[in-house]
Design a protein around this motif. Structure first.
Motif: not given
Ligand SMILES: [Mg+2]
Ligand SMILES: [Mg+2]
Ligand SMILES: [Mg+2]
Lengths: 227, 227
Positions: A148, A150, A160, A162, A207, A209, A211-215
């Motif tokens: 993802q 976003w 948002d 992919t 903001e 990012g 996926g949940d790897l980096s924000q």
């Protein structure tokens, strides 16, 4: 790729090569004919200078004359070793890792340049036009084509997407670019943005990012801070 | 500017910023309306990556697909210290020196990009697209706006201009570019080309110079050498 500190890719990089029109939904929102993108052969390539990089804590500043500054969240590829005329099937060996990047764009100035057949350098390459996050090792993102991507502005989700929807893949881009331009360790390729680009104003917080790897989080400077 | 070895500006440089349409006679030969150039406010700015540099002894190589490769001889400015939003009347303090440069251009691909409103990056920034000569100290060229600039192909004079005819001066260009893009020591600004650009083919030898200060010679690689 041993011996290089890719955590500091911003200092290592000799250039930022960027790809335009790499997500069909963004192509549509920009008013391009979808057909031009479907011809999977010639990606749109442009550059930002390394002076465009900013990192966490620095602010995005409007370039002179810009009235319409857009965010574009992108997956950045960090090159791991010198790449020249690399075949697509070997290209992933040249990837050290990734980063979350914003391809900040003076859209009004870019539209004017497009109409006049002029280069995109200033609308795309002004100081602060390339906010980036920390280095993501290649082994932390084993499939860069299934994550993802976003972007939020002041907490509101704007983009948002992919990376499944990329038209040109990571290895294709490395192979294609390296036919023309030799890539060096630390160089960054911005892989294009999904739909949802929008204008920001002074004081906004962006903001973004992968996926949940980096924000990442970057503020747009207020007018009285624009130095 | 103490402590830096500007003889090695090619290694120091973080970017090459180039100026289009800076000589009225070249604007005319390219078919642009002269009026657009006369509006002394907005030079055309583009970039080449530092991977485009070659120096004496290296050969110019056609990029993939190019059938019409042009020489453009240009006076290159070598920046001496970090320049950000520099006023025009202070800009000469930021000049370490100069160089003779060729802005090699895949003209067919550039024309296509212009028509489609696309960036000039590949037609202008491919590997070997920026042959440069030795460093010329600023004190060797006290008036950069009054020097001959010339280019020969296989001994035949093709470009024979003078920097008197530049539309945007050296300090104006430094001031203008540095409003958008911070310049660093070693960075090179290509100041545009006079009339006489023409196509070269494999095996041609391009000579170019600035007055009697510096003369360069580069060969265009033969097809069987194009690696
Ligand atoms: Mg983009
Ligand atoms: Mg460097
Ligand atoms: Mg030129």
């Amino acid at each position: 790729m041993a011996g290089r500190n890719f955590e500091k890719f911003v200092d290592l990089a000799s250039k930022i090569v960027a790809v335009g029109k790499n997500y069909a939904d963004h192509i549509k929102e920009m008013g391009y004919a979808a057909a031009t993108a479907a011809t999977k052969a010639e990606p749109v390539i442009f550059m930002k200078p390394t002076s465009a990089f900013i990192t966490q804590g620095q602010k995005i500043v409007f370039p002179p004359g810009c009235k319409n500054l857009h965010h574009e969240v992108e997956l950045g590829i960090v090159i791991g070793k010198q790449a020249r005329r690399v075949p697509e099937n070997e290209a992933m060996q040249y990837v050290a890792g990734y980063t979350v990047a914003l391809d900040m764009t003076a859209r009004d100035q870019q539209e004017k340049a497009k109409k006049e057949g002029l280069p995109w350098t200033l609308p795309k390459g002004f100081d602060t036009s390339c906010p980036v996050g920390p280095f993501i090792r290649a082994d932390q993102l084993v499939d860069p084509h299934n994550v993802q991507i976003w972007c939020k502005v002041n907490g509101k989700l704007r983009q948002d997407g992919t990376t499944k929807d990329m038209i040109f893949s990571v290895p294709y881009l490395i192979s294609y670019i390296s036919r023309y331009i030799t890539l060096f360790p630390g160089d960054v390729i911005l892989t294009g943005t999904p739909a949802g680009v929008s204008a920001v104003v002074a004081g906004d917080v962006i903001e973004a990012g992968v996926g949940d790897l980096s924000q990442i989080s970057f503020e747009v400077a207020r007018n009285d801070e624009q130095q």
